[in-house]
Design a protein around this motif. Structure first.
Motif, short mmCIF file in Angstrom:
data_model
loop_
_atom_site.label_atom_id
_atom_site.label_comp_id
_atom_site.label_asym_id
_atom_site.label_seq_id
_atom_site.Cartn_x
_atom_site.Cartn_y
_atom_site.Cartn_z
N GLY A 51 -16.51 76.87 108.54
CA GLY A 51 -15.30 76.06 108.54
C GLY A 51 -15.62 74.68 109.05
N THR A 111 -10.27 77.49 108.31
CA THR A 111 -10.08 76.07 108.05
C THR A 111 -8.59 75.72 108.04
OG1 THR A 111 -10.33 74.29 106.41
CG2 THR A 111 -10.25 76.53 105.57
N PRO A 112 -8.19 74.61 108.65
CA PRO A 112 -6.80 74.18 108.58
C PRO A 112 -6.50 73.39 107.30
CG PRO A 112 -8.03 72.72 110.01
CD PRO A 112 -8.98 73.79 109.58
N ASP A 113 -7.50 73.23 106.43
CA ASP A 113 -7.35 72.46 105.20
C ASP A 113 -7.23 73.38 103.99
OD1 ASP A 113 -7.67 70.87 102.93
OD2 ASP A 113 -8.95 69.43 103.96
N GLY A 114 -8.34 73.98 103.59
CA GLY A 114 -8.33 74.92 102.48
C GLY A 114 -8.64 74.33 101.13
N ALA A 158 -10.73 85.19 105.15
CA ALA A 158 -10.46 83.76 105.34
C ALA A 158 -9.09 83.56 105.95
CB ALA A 158 -10.55 83.01 104.02
N ALA A 208 -6.57 80.29 106.24
CA ALA A 208 -6.36 78.92 105.75
C ALA A 208 -4.91 78.80 105.30
CB ALA A 208 -7.32 78.62 104.60
N THR A 234 -3.66 77.23 98.80
CA THR A 234 -4.78 76.29 98.67
C THR A 234 -5.84 76.88 97.74
OG1 THR A 234 -5.80 77.24 100.65
CG2 THR A 234 -4.41 75.30 100.95
N LEU A 275 -8.87 77.56 98.35
CA LEU A 275 -9.64 78.59 99.03
C LEU A 275 -8.91 79.93 98.99
CD1 LEU A 275 -12.06 79.43 100.76
CD2 LEU A 275 -10.76 78.73 102.79
N MET A 332 -2.60 80.86 107.16
CA MET A 332 -2.60 80.22 108.47
C MET A 332 -1.18 79.96 108.93
SD MET A 332 -4.30 76.54 109.44
CE MET A 332 -3.84 75.67 110.94
N LEU A 340 -5.96 79.67 113.85
CA LEU A 340 -7.19 80.21 113.24
C LEU A 340 -7.77 81.36 114.04
CD1 LEU A 340 -9.00 76.87 112.24
CD2 LEU A 340 -7.60 78.34 110.78
#
Length: 376
Positions: A60, A115-118, A139, A141, A145, A147, A161, A183
């Protein structure tokens, strides 16, 4: 320079908090409960693993993934090694980062992606690579997203998330309190099912309750003189924090504190674990950063020139192994070099609870220091 008047102005703090850092710290307990619920809804509680994984790999971006790996590795101990896969790339942008599995990774290993994005293409590629090599993939996230689609398409387990509406108002800081707990919590629940650590639902509830209790004691409405986090922030103004930790859980909490100070307030810090910290940092305390190393210059302009930077020891303590403690030696070393010392020790409780308290208090302190020292 720290604006100490701002620390005791809840309205001023709210106005200065453009990234909702204080709100994230205050709502950490709620974030844990939401993240635990998401893990349950994703089926984590129904998993029946055949046994412990040989190794746990975590991938991540940024400080959140690094700190999650550090925390999980500390809590898991030597049962299965926990290794963070560091990214490569020409920039920290989501599209530029790439991750690679080690050559030995295979079907008996577990890959965790946090990950806070993805939107990172590198993480989607990593998930597909892991599927081809037989690794189990989990995962955490944001939902919807790329991901999330990649992991689900590769027969992995995806946990949405726990996000808050204000997460989208400003770019998320990797060391933001809400990001870590969103996370970290689902992965705690997952590794509890694998037997690597102990984090049953009631333990996660106690973590959330402890975080709520810290928010009550360290929130913006509580004045500095009775607020441990505000007091620590004021003590660290114009100081170099020398963070010493004692006890297994205190180690990752201290490393997170140093990372949060650097990212949120631009304050450099050094961190080490006792008793080795005493040897590692004795020269630092005896050098030009020592409180007594720079005698007051009679000709210094006290209005225009900022005060000299001096070290301040921050001692984070949890239960040391075997009941042995180096805290008296640490205090003596600091006193010998005229170095002030701040101490934080959590209330009694389980390992996860005391860890949560140390993280929460230092998170609040890092946020207060960032807000009160920001240029106006």
């Amino acid at each position: 320079m720290l604006d100490e008047t701002l620390l005791d102005s809840p309205e001023g703090l709210a106005e200065a908090d453009h990234r909702a850092l204080l709100r994230g710290a205050a709502e950490a307990g709620a974030r844990v409960r939401t993240a635990a619920r998401h893990a349950t809804e994703a089926g984590v509680g129904d998993l029946k693993p055949d046994g412990r994984p040989r190794a746990v790999l975590i991938a991540g971006p940024g400080a959140a993934a690094t700190q999650t790996a550090d925390l999980l590795g500390t809590l898991a101990g030597a049962g299965s090694p926990v290794t963070r896969l560091a990214p490569t790339g020409v920039a920290p942008a989501a599209g530029a980062l790439r991750w690679e599995l080690p050559g030995w990774a295979g079907s008996v290993d577990l890959l965790l992606i946090a990950t806070p994005d993805g939107t990172e293409p590198g993480l989607s590629l990593l998930s597909e690579q892991a599927y081809r090599r037989g690794l189990t993939v989990v995962a955490v996230a944001p939902a919807g997203t790329p991901l999330a689609e990649s992991v689900s398409g590769s027969h992995g387990l995806f946990v949405p998330m726990a996000v808050a509406p204000y997460d989208h108002d400003e770019p998320l800081a990797a060391s933001a309190p809400g990001v870590l707990w969103a996370l970290f919590t689902p992965l705690l629940a997952l590794l509890d099912r694998t037997g690597l650590l102990t984090a049953p639902p009631d333990a996660l509830q106690k973590v959330a309750d402890r975080l709520d209790a810290v928010a009550e004691r360290c929130g913006p409405a509580v004045l500095t003189y009775s607020n441990a986090a505000k007091t620590l922030a004021a003590e660290l103004a114009d100081a170099l924090p020398v963070v010493w930790t004692e006890g297994v859980s205190a180690g990752p909490a201290g490393r997170r504190f140093a990372a949060a100070l650097a990212e949120l307030s631009g304050t450099p810090a050094v961190v080490a674990e006792l008793p080795e910290a005493l040897a590692a940092h004795s020269a630092l305390l005896a050098g030009p950063l020592a409180a007594g190393a720079d005698p007051d210059d009679f000709f210094r302009d006290r209005v225009e020139e900022p005060p000299a930077l001096h070290a301040r020891v921050v001692l984070l303590r949890d239960r040391p192994l075997g009941g042995l403690t180096a805290a008296p030696a640490a205090r003596e070393l600091a006193l010998t070099h005229d170095t002030p010392i701040s101490e934080l020790e959590p209330e009694e409780g389980g390992e996860l609870e005391t860890l949560a308290e140390l993280i929460a208090v230092t998170d609040f302190a890092a946020v207060y220091l960032a807000l009160a020292s920001a240029p106006r």
